[in-house]
Design a protein around this motif. Sequence first.
Motif, PDB file in Angstrom:
ATOM      1  N   ARG A  79      48.155  38.268  42.222  1.00  0.00           N
ATOM      2  CA  ARG A  79      46.855  38.195  42.884  1.00  0.00           C
ATOM      3  C   ARG A  79      45.778  38.931  42.074  1.00  0.00           C
ATOM      4  O   ARG A  79      44.659  38.441  41.922  1.00  0.00           O
ATOM      5  CB  ARG A  79      46.962  38.790  44.286  1.00  0.00           C
ATOM      6  CG  ARG A  79      45.677  38.752  45.086  1.00  0.00           C
ATOM      7  CD  ARG A  79      45.847  39.522  46.376  1.00  0.00           C
ATOM      8  NE  ARG A  79      46.736  38.840  47.296  1.00  0.00           N
ATOM      9  CZ  ARG A  79      46.329  38.000  48.256  1.00  0.00           C
ATOM     10  NH1 ARG A  79      45.049  37.757  48.411  1.00  0.00           N
ATOM     11  NH2 ARG A  79      47.195  37.412  49.039  1.00  0.00           N
ATOM     12  N   THR A  82      44.368  37.001  39.137  1.00  0.00           N
ATOM     13  CA  THR A  82      43.427  35.899  39.417  1.00  0.00           C
ATOM     14  C   THR A  82      41.980  36.332  39.234  1.00  0.00           C
ATOM     15  O   THR A  82      41.086  35.492  39.168  1.00  0.00           O
ATOM     16  CB  THR A  82      43.588  35.338  40.849  1.00  0.00           C
ATOM     17  OG1 THR A  82      43.277  36.366  41.795  1.00  0.00           O
ATOM     18  CG2 THR A  82      44.985  34.809  41.091  1.00  0.00           C
ATOM     19  N   LYS A  83      41.738  37.642  39.156  1.00  0.00           N
ATOM     20  CA  LYS A  83      40.366  38.137  38.954  1.00  0.00           C
ATOM     21  C   LYS A  83      39.888  37.919  37.521  1.00  0.00           C
ATOM     22  O   LYS A  83      38.692  38.000  37.244  1.00  0.00           O
ATOM     23  CB  LYS A  83      40.285  39.630  39.284  1.00  0.00           C
ATOM     24  CG  LYS A  83      40.774  39.988  40.670  1.00  0.00           C
ATOM     25  CD  LYS A  83      39.791  39.517  41.753  1.00  0.00           C
ATOM     26  CE  LYS A  83      40.331  39.766  43.138  1.00  0.00           C
ATOM     27  NZ  LYS A  83      40.564  38.498  43.890  1.00  0.00           N
ATOM     28  N   LEU A 121      42.007  32.906  48.206  1.00  0.00           N
ATOM     29  CA  LEU A 121      41.212  33.123  46.996  1.00  0.00           C
ATOM     30  C   LEU A 121      40.285  31.940  46.710  1.00  0.00           C
ATOM     31  O   LEU A 121      39.527  31.970  45.746  1.00  0.00           O
ATOM     32  CB  LEU A 121      42.147  33.346  45.806  1.00  0.00           C
ATOM     33  CG  LEU A 121      43.018  34.609  45.878  1.00  0.00           C
ATOM     34  CD1 LEU A 121      44.142  34.546  44.859  1.00  0.00           C
ATOM     35  CD2 LEU A 121      42.159  35.857  45.661  1.00  0.00           C
TER      36      LEU A 121
END
Length: 255
Positions: A79, A82-83, A121
């Motif tokens: 997670r 994903t930034k 997201l």
Amino acid sequence: MLVDSHVHLDDERFDKDREKLIERFEKDGISYVLHAAYDLQSSVKAVNASEKFEQIYASVGYHPHDAKDVTEESLQIIRSLTKKSKVVAIGEIGLDYHYDHSPKDIQKKWFIEQIRMAKELDMPYIVHDREAHGDIYNIMKTEKYSGTRGILHCYSGNVELAREFIKMGFLISLAGPITFSNARKTKEVAKEIPLEHLLIETDSPYLTPAPFRGKRNEPSYVRYVAQEIASIKEVSFESVAKATTDNFKRLFKIT
Ligand code: NI
């Protein structure tokens, strides 16, 4: 120029010439590739490659083969990846009942968890479906949400099912097997599904198209997939190249 919507350039079969091969993309007519991940380590490698090379975009996630290794902690790291600016999708995720490297209930659990992560997201997700069409479809339908989108990678289902995935917001990506003479069902998908819903891929180093079958696959061979679609649809190679490139850029918001 062509896009290759699914590659695994972190595979050891590219260890000897990886950088040379990527530097040749432009000469080979490849504008962009999606570097797909299958576990935590390959997700990190995909992100690193995307930061190093302009033509590479990345997905991060756990393949069904590796579902048995997923933990809440490893998914938190996915997670956080994903930034990164060129991470454009969650994947590849899904179900594989051909090999059963992970138990089916574990595969399903993490497929669902990763779809929910994509939802939170607001990202597309990349689906791996091998001999699991029914369960894949039922899970995707149950987990459907406003804004669901993504890719059915190396699509192997029939035309009717492809239409259902398209209704859910998915693109149908065709790979090397379409060049095999016995690929009747996949050739029919290429014929019936309009170009605006299709993508092309190699899944390098796997699934090498007919002229090089048995050898290592590489992104430049995506042209054989495009050629086959053009010949089945009786349209120009250029129109297949343009439509699939436009679809790739639209899905991943590449400008
Ligand atoms: Ni793959």
